[in-house]
Scaffold this active site. Structure first.
Site, mmCIF file in Angstrom:
data_model
loop_
_atom_site.group_PDB
_atom_site.id
_atom_site.type_symbol
_atom_site.label_atom_id
_atom_site.label_comp_id
_atom_site.label_asym_id
_atom_site.label_seq_id
_atom_site.Cartn_x
_atom_site.Cartn_y
_atom_site.Cartn_z
ATOM 1 N N SER A 1 8.089 3.526 5.251
ATOM 2 C CA SER A 1 9.271 3.870 4.475
ATOM 3 C C SER A 1 9.000 3.661 2.995
ATOM 4 C CB SER A 1 10.494 3.084 4.946
ATOM 5 O OG SER A 1 11.669 3.680 4.436
ATOM 6 N N HIS B 1 4.939 -7.331 0.037
ATOM 7 C CA HIS B 1 4.662 -8.640 -0.542
ATOM 8 C C HIS B 1 5.381 -8.807 -1.883
ATOM 9 C CE1 HIS B 1 1.010 -9.835 2.057
ATOM 10 N NE2 HIS B 1 1.500 -8.715 2.582
ATOM 11 N N ASP C 1 0.853 -1.185 0.000
ATOM 12 C CA ASP C 1 0.000 0.000 0.000
ATOM 13 C C ASP C 1 0.891 1.239 0.000
ATOM 14 O OD1 ASP C 1 -2.155 -1.677 0.275
ATOM 15 O OD2 ASP C 1 -2.805 -0.909 2.214
#
Length: 281
Positions: free
Chosen positions: A248, A145, A88
């Site tokens: 980050s 991911h 995201d």
């Protein structure tokens, strides 16, 4: 350059990160809840999609920040040709890696794949390929991911500074992502090499992987390589790879001909884990 970015050159980055880490892992009920409530309110965090939606149930601020999502909260793009968005966040930049390996950072700013990866030989295979830089803000899901199924070949911990990676710093700090401390993860895939680079930031120095646990800290002054060939570590498309202990940036590098970046993506585009990042031929 913003005043905060200018001042950050003089800050003791690792000391500040160590202090922030101690606070983030504290299980003092008052302290951890104050941090959690402040972030939820200030950044409008959507806890309805979290596996644990009760903000008071987390034992520490870090447990809240690295929270899991409910099953089905994110799903992979159904097109089997699609490489997936790794996290995201918001696109910082994406596009072609130039023939000399240069990667665009912001207007007037760039760095090379060699600088980012800390290895000229490893960078050579990505010249003429493509990249995507995804910024995770404090409100986002903080697990990263896999864009595509890969076999882990090597990790490289590259020491560095810990500047903020917010938009002002990206515009103002030359070679920002090649300056900050980072963990480079090299994978072999059915289209060739793929690199996912976990870039640390000010107060954001913790990186954990699913195969090895905590990688940053420990801090260091020398590049540290770990050879994972022959260990059989295979991560499937959409599987969790790593997590940041605070927000980050992750940078994905693809070799030439591997995939075409998905249409409609551009700098500042909001993105979600699992949506199409690029398409295989």
């Amino acid at each position: 350059m913003s005043l905060l970015t200018t001042l950050s050159w003089a800050l003791p980055h690792r000391l500040l990160c160590s202090i922030a880490r101690s606070a983030a892992y504290s299980e003092n009920p008052w302290l951890k809840q104050r941090f959690i409530d402040t972030v939820v309110r200030r950044f409008d965090v959507d806890l309805a999609e979290a596996a644990q939606p009760d903000p008071s149930a987390y034992p520490s601020f870090n447990a809240f920040f690295t929270r899991a999502l409910k099953p089905g909260a994110r799903t992979p793009d159904p097109d089997p040709r699609a490489l997936l968005m790794p996290a995201d966040g918001r696109i910082s930049q994406l596009g072609a890696i130039e023939a000399d390996g240069r990667i665009f950072q912001a207007k007037g700013q760039s760095f090379t794949a060699t600088e980012l990866l800390g290895d000229a030989e490893a960078a050579r295979v990505f010249a003429g390929g493509s990249f995507a830089t995804v910024y995770l803000s404090p409100r986002d899901y903080h697990r990263v991911h896999m864009p595509w199924t890969g076999v882990l070949r090597e990790t490289v911990h590259v020491p560095g500074r810990l500047f903020s990676v917010g938009p002002a710093a990206v515009r103002g700090v030359r070679r920002l992502f090649a300056r900050n401390e980072r963990l480079v993860c090299h994978f072999d895939t059915d289209f060739g090499p793929m690199a996912s680079v976990m870039v640390g930031a000010l107060l954001v120095s913790g990186v954990e992987t699913v195969w090895s646990g905590e990688e940053i800290p420990a801090y260091g002054d020398d590049i540290t390589r770990k050879d994972w060939r022959g260990k059989g570590i295979v991560l499937e498309r959409f599987a969790e790879m790593a997590r940041f202990n605070y927000g980050s940036t992750v940078v994905v590098l693809l070799p030439p001909g591997a995939a075409t970046l998905a249409p409609g993506l551009a700098a500042e585009s909001p993105v979600r884990l699992g949506q199409a990042l690029a398409y295989r031929p």
